[in-house]
Design an enzyme around this catalytic site. Structure first.
Site, PDB file in Angstrom:
ATOM      1  N   GLY A 145      99.087  38.619  79.272  1.00  0.00           N
ATOM      2  CA  GLY A 145      97.661  38.860  79.507  1.00  0.00           C
ATOM      3  C   GLY A 145      97.444  40.241  80.088  1.00  0.00           C
ATOM      4  O   GLY A 145      97.370  41.242  79.365  1.00  0.00           O
TER       5      GLY A 145
ATOM      6  N   GLN B  38      99.044  41.215  83.608  1.00  0.00           N
ATOM      7  CA  GLN B  38     100.303  41.613  84.253  1.00  0.00           C
ATOM      8  C   GLN B  38     101.459  41.618  83.260  1.00  0.00           C
ATOM      9  O   GLN B  38     102.361  42.458  83.348  1.00  0.00           O
ATOM     10  CB  GLN B  38     100.640  40.657  85.405  1.00  0.00           C
ATOM     11  CG  GLN B  38      99.965  41.001  86.708  1.00  0.00           C
ATOM     12  CD  GLN B  38     100.349  42.363  87.253  1.00  0.00           C
ATOM     13  OE1 GLN B  38     101.509  42.766  87.249  1.00  0.00           O
ATOM     14  NE2 GLN B  38      99.362  43.093  87.732  1.00  0.00           N
TER      15      GLN B  38
ATOM     16  N   HIS C  88     102.242  36.016  92.340  1.00  0.00           N
ATOM     17  CA  HIS C  88     101.203  35.524  93.246  1.00  0.00           C
ATOM     18  C   HIS C  88     101.789  34.328  94.001  1.00  0.00           C
ATOM     19  O   HIS C  88     102.609  33.588  93.442  1.00  0.00           O
ATOM     20  CB  HIS C  88     100.009  35.075  92.402  1.00  0.00           C
ATOM     21  CG  HIS C  88      98.691  35.050  93.114  1.00  0.00           C
ATOM     22  ND1 HIS C  88      98.508  35.482  94.410  1.00  0.00           N
ATOM     23  CD2 HIS C  88      97.462  34.629  92.692  1.00  0.00           C
ATOM     24  CE1 HIS C  88      97.237  35.334  94.733  1.00  0.00           C
ATOM     25  NE2 HIS C  88      96.573  34.819  93.717  1.00  0.00           N
TER      26      HIS C  88
ATOM     27  N   GLY D  67      97.415  45.001  86.379  1.00  0.00           N
ATOM     28  CA  GLY D  67      98.551  45.289  85.502  1.00  0.00           C
ATOM     29  C   GLY D  67      98.302  46.561  84.685  1.00  0.00           C
ATOM     30  O   GLY D  67      99.242  47.267  84.320  1.00  0.00           O
TER      31      GLY D  67
ATOM     32  N   ASP E 252      95.459  38.043  99.261  1.00  0.00           N
ATOM     33  CA  ASP E 252      95.034  38.455  97.921  1.00  0.00           C
ATOM     34  C   ASP E 252      93.701  37.811  97.533  1.00  0.00           C
ATOM     35  O   ASP E 252      92.792  38.495  97.037  1.00  0.00           O
ATOM     36  CB  ASP E 252      96.124  38.064  96.912  1.00  0.00           C
ATOM     37  CG  ASP E 252      95.898  38.701  95.562  1.00  0.00           C
ATOM     38  OD1 ASP E 252      96.310  39.856  95.382  1.00  0.00           O
ATOM     39  OD2 ASP E 252      95.291  38.046  94.687  1.00  0.00           O
TER      40      ASP E 252
ATOM     41  N   GLU F 182      90.289  40.112  96.872  1.00  0.00           N
ATOM     42  CA  GLU F 182      89.570  40.228  95.585  1.00  0.00           C
ATOM     43  C   GLU F 182      88.159  39.641  95.665  1.00  0.00           C
ATOM     44  O   GLU F 182      87.255  40.105  94.993  1.00  0.00           O
ATOM     45  CB  GLU F 182      90.394  39.616  94.437  1.00  0.00           C
ATOM     46  CG  GLU F 182      90.594  38.132  94.511  1.00  0.00           C
ATOM     47  CD  GLU F 182      91.834  37.635  93.763  1.00  0.00           C
ATOM     48  OE1 GLU F 182      92.716  38.427  93.425  1.00  0.00           O
ATOM     49  OE2 GLU F 182      91.919  36.407  93.539  1.00  0.00           O
TER      50      GLU F 182
HETATM   51  N1  LIG Z   1      95.639  40.521  86.427  1.00  0.00           N
HETATM   52  C1  LIG Z   1      96.311  41.276  87.305  1.00  0.00           C
HETATM   53  O1  LIG Z   1      96.342  42.492  87.219  1.00  0.00           O
HETATM   54  C2  LIG Z   1      97.114  40.613  88.412  1.00  0.00           C
HETATM   55  C3  LIG Z   1      97.485  41.384  89.540  1.00  0.00           C
HETATM   56  C4  LIG Z   1      98.360  40.821  90.469  1.00  0.00           C
HETATM   57  C5  LIG Z   1      98.812  39.523  90.288  1.00  0.00           C
HETATM   58  N2  LIG Z   1      98.391  38.795  89.210  1.00  0.00           N
HETATM   59  C6  LIG Z   1      98.941  37.460  89.013  1.00  0.00           C
HETATM   60  O2  LIG Z   1      99.771  37.500  87.853  1.00  0.00           O
HETATM   61  C7  LIG Z   1      99.722  36.249  87.155  1.00  0.00           C
HETATM   62  C8  LIG Z   1      99.259  36.471  85.725  1.00  0.00           C
HETATM   63  O3  LIG Z   1      97.920  36.916  85.780  1.00  0.00           O
HETATM   64  P1  LIG Z   1      97.202  37.639  84.542  1.00  0.00           P
HETATM   65  O4  LIG Z   1      95.885  38.119  85.062  1.00  0.00           O
HETATM   66  O5  LIG Z   1      98.124  38.616  83.907  1.00  0.00           O
HETATM   67  O6  LIG Z   1      96.983  36.382  83.588  1.00  0.00           O
HETATM   68  P2  LIG Z   1      95.968  36.223  82.376  1.00  0.00           P
HETATM   69  O7  LIG Z   1      94.758  35.501  82.828  1.00  0.00           O
HETATM   70  O8  LIG Z   1      95.777  37.550  81.747  1.00  0.00           O
HETATM   71  O9  LIG Z   1      96.772  35.230  81.416  1.00  0.00           O
HETATM   72  C9  LIG Z   1      98.108  35.508  81.020  1.00  0.00           C
HETATM   73  C10 LIG Z   1      98.492  34.783  79.756  1.00  0.00           C
HETATM   74  O10 LIG Z   1      98.306  33.388  79.865  1.00  0.00           O
HETATM   75  C11 LIG Z   1      98.157  32.901  78.551  1.00  0.00           C
HETATM   76  N3  LIG Z   1      97.614  31.536  78.650  1.00  0.00           N
HETATM   77  C12 LIG Z   1      96.415  31.169  79.187  1.00  0.00           C
HETATM   78  N4  LIG Z   1      96.307  29.822  79.107  1.00  0.00           N
HETATM   79  C13 LIG Z   1      97.448  29.358  78.545  1.00  0.00           C
HETATM   80  C14 LIG Z   1      97.947  28.068  78.227  1.00  0.00           C
HETATM   81  N5  LIG Z   1      97.235  26.968  78.478  1.00  0.00           N
HETATM   82  N6  LIG Z   1      99.181  27.961  77.657  1.00  0.00           N
HETATM   83  C15 LIG Z   1      99.904  29.064  77.388  1.00  0.00           C
HETATM   84  N7  LIG Z   1      99.483  30.312  77.655  1.00  0.00           N
HETATM   85  C16 LIG Z   1      98.276  30.454  78.232  1.00  0.00           C
HETATM   86  C17 LIG Z   1      97.237  33.915  77.900  1.00  0.00           C
HETATM   87  O11 LIG Z   1      97.420  33.899  76.500  1.00  0.00           O
HETATM   88  C18 LIG Z   1      97.757  35.209  78.495  1.00  0.00           C
HETATM   89  O12 LIG Z   1      98.724  35.801  77.652  1.00  0.00           O
HETATM   90  C19 LIG Z   1      98.787  35.360  87.988  1.00  0.00           C
HETATM   91  O13 LIG Z   1      99.584  34.657  88.902  1.00  0.00           O
HETATM   92  C20 LIG Z   1      97.912  36.365  88.728  1.00  0.00           C
HETATM   93  O14 LIG Z   1      97.344  35.878  89.918  1.00  0.00           O
HETATM   94  C21 LIG Z   1      97.562  39.311  88.268  1.00  0.00           C
HETATM   95  C1  LIG Z   2      94.113  43.109  90.646  1.00  0.00           C
HETATM   96  C2  LIG Z   2      93.935  42.125  91.800  1.00  0.00           C
HETATM   97  C3  LIG Z   2      92.454  41.890  92.063  1.00  0.00           C
HETATM   98  O1  LIG Z   2      94.503  42.722  92.950  1.00  0.00           O
HETATM   99  C4  LIG Z   2      94.728  40.816  91.568  1.00  0.00           C
HETATM  100  O2  LIG Z   2      94.877  40.145  92.787  1.00  0.00           O
HETATM  101  C5  LIG Z   2      94.177  39.863  90.534  1.00  0.00           C
HETATM  102  O3  LIG Z   2      94.113  38.666  90.833  1.00  0.00           O
HETATM  103  O4  LIG Z   2      93.865  40.292  89.419  1.00  0.00           O
HETATM  104 MG   LIG Z   3      94.645  38.133  92.790  1.00  0.00          MG
HETATM  105 MG   LIG Z   4      95.546  41.395  94.171  1.00  0.00          MG
END
Ligand SMILES: NC(=O)c1ccc[n+]([C@@H]2O[C@H](COP(=O)([O-])OP(=O)(O)OC[C@H]3O[C@@H](n4cnc5c(N)ncnc54)[C@H](O)[C@@H]3O)[C@@H](O)[C@H]2O)c1
Ligand SMILES: CC(C)(O)[C@@H](O)C(=O)O
Ligand SMILES: [Mg+2]
Ligand SMILES: [Mg+2]
Length: 356
Positions: free
Chosen positions: A39, A41, A124, A153, A208, A212
């Site tokens: 997605g 990250q 997370h 990400g 976190d 956010e």
């Molecule tokens: N988005 C960020 O930049 C960010 C920053 C820090 C930490 N995180 C953490 O990293 C982790 C991933 O977050 P993200 O924002 O990259 O996730 P996202 O919401 O972008 O989803 C990631 C993937 O999950 C897949 N997905 C969704 N539902 C599904 C299902 N039922 N079965 C199979 N695949 C499925 C989607 O196709 C996608 O490829 C989380 O724990 C989040 O809290 C995210």
């Molecule tokens: C990028 C952020 C807000 O720091 C992360 O915590 C997330 O959940 O996407």
């Molecule tokens: Mg977060």
């Molecule tokens: Mg964060």
């Protein structure tokens, strides 16, 4: 481990001096790092690791746009890109990067493939800390840790390509193999972190979720909207209200804060602005502190995690989210912003196009 003094408190920080990329490559040389989910990250962490010479594979549903994105990014079906179960089978380190709500649904499948000695990696503390809500309880004979980049990400990848690193938190929940520290720090370096700050799962997720919902995203939109509305109600044009609320902040003043702190930004503004800001900031602090207290309490009691799980696991979640994001995008504030952004030099059409 470096001990650094942060405003009077000494904390442990892992630096690249003591843990260079070559050491990370050595620690991970016999591992297959499986990134589950592509997605936000997923791509940042997978591509940075690939470019850092780590044996990384991606697990993603085949009939999805993100499978196609992984292919476009250079992952090869059958070689470095697999259906989720196959990646889980092949991986020795499972990076669980589905959305926090989706992690619940897939957990029974993931658990099946967590054979002794493997590692389960999160970005997370959500799934483990709120395990009464998520049901995520790993077997005792696997390592469990997290590296949580403190930013999107998208920024993780962009900064890596600029030769810079994004700060990350790291934490170990379970060290079954005795190698958890080396594994988690090696991964932290490999995914493109600049510095790694020690924490635990609970502290990571509480801070976190607060951040956010607070100053990083929720609060800032709230105060933008409030100031913009007051300016508009008092007869200011949309461009004036937007420039004075958002554009100047992001383009001029926040880069100064990022460079050298708030006092330095103040020092580079007029004495008139300094007087006003110094008079008003405590009033804003006092007005918002009860809201932050309410927010932290809502996080700590599990209300925020439950709300996130409930809404993000609905079948029509994506449509509802799109509608809420459209409400922001279509608000006068952000429509005005679109026009203001189009005036930036980097968004000007090339000279030839102007002449044509
Ligand atoms: N988005 C960020 O930049 C960010 C920053 C820090 C930490 N995180 C953490 O990293 C982790 C991933 O977050 P993200 O924002 O990259 O996730 P996202 O919401 O972008 O989803 C990631 C993937 O999950 C897949 N997905 C969704 N539902 C599904 C299902 N039922 N079965 C199979 N695949 C499925 C989607 O196709 C996608 O490829 C989380 O724990 C989040 O809290 C995210
Ligand atoms: C990028 C952020 C807000 O720091 C992360 O915590 C997330 O959940 O996407
Ligand atoms: Mg977060
Ligand atoms: Mg964060």
């Amino acid at each position: 481990m470096a001990q650094l003094n942060f405003g009077g408190s000494v904390e442990n920080v892992v630096t690249r001096d003591e843990f260079p990329l070559s050491k990370a490559q050595e620690v991970l040389k016999n591992e297959t790092v499986a990134i589950i989910g592509y997605g936000v990250q997923g791509p940042g962490q997978a591509l940075n690791q690939k470019d850092n010479g780590i044996n990384v594979i991606v697990g993603q549903r085949k009939s999805s746009k993100t499978w196609d994105k992984a292919v476009a990014d250079g992952f090869v079906p059958g070689e470095t890109l697999f259906e989720i179960e196959e990646a889980l089978e092949r991986g020795t380190i499972i990076c669980y990067l589905l959305s926090d709500a989706a992690q619940i649904e897939l957990w029974p499948t993931v658990k099946k493939h967590l054979t002794p000695g493997k590692a389960l990696y999160f970005s997370h503390g959500f799934g483990i800390t709120f395990n009464e809500q998520t049901g995520i309880v790993p077997p005792a004979d696997v390592d469990v840790f997290l590296v949580a980049p403190k930013g999107s990400g998208t920024s993780l990848r962009r900064m890596f390509l600029q030769g810079r690193g994004l700060n990350s938190s790291y934490a170990i929940f379970q060290d079954a193999t005795g190698k958890a520290y080396d594994r988690v720090v090696a991964l932290g370096i490999a995914v493109g972190s600049g510095y790694l700050f020690e924490t635990d799962f609970k502290k990571e997720v509480y801070s976190d979720l607060t951040g956010e919902r607070g100053t990083l995203m929720g609060c800032i939109q709230g105060i933008f909207a409030a100031q913009y509305d007051v300016l508009r109600t008092n007869g200011h044009s949309p461009s004036e209200a937007f420039n004075e609320t958002v554009e100047e902040l992001t383009q001029s003043l926040m880069p100064l804060v990022a460079e050298n702190g708030m006092d330095w930004m103040y020092a580079n503004c007029s004495t008139t602005a300094q007087r006003g800001a110094l008079d008003w900031w405590k009033k804003f602090r006092d007005a918002t502190k009860p809201v932050f207290e309410e927010l932290y309490n809502s996080v700590a009691t599990g209300k925020e995690s439950q709300r996130s799980i409930d809404s993000n696991s609905q079948p029509d979640y994506r449509e509802k989210l799109d509608a809420e994001l459209a409400e922001l995008r279509e608000s006068e504030l952000w429509r005005a912003g679109k026009t203001v952004r189009s005036l930036r030099p980097e968004n000007q059409p090339a000279e030839k196009e102007i002449e044509a």
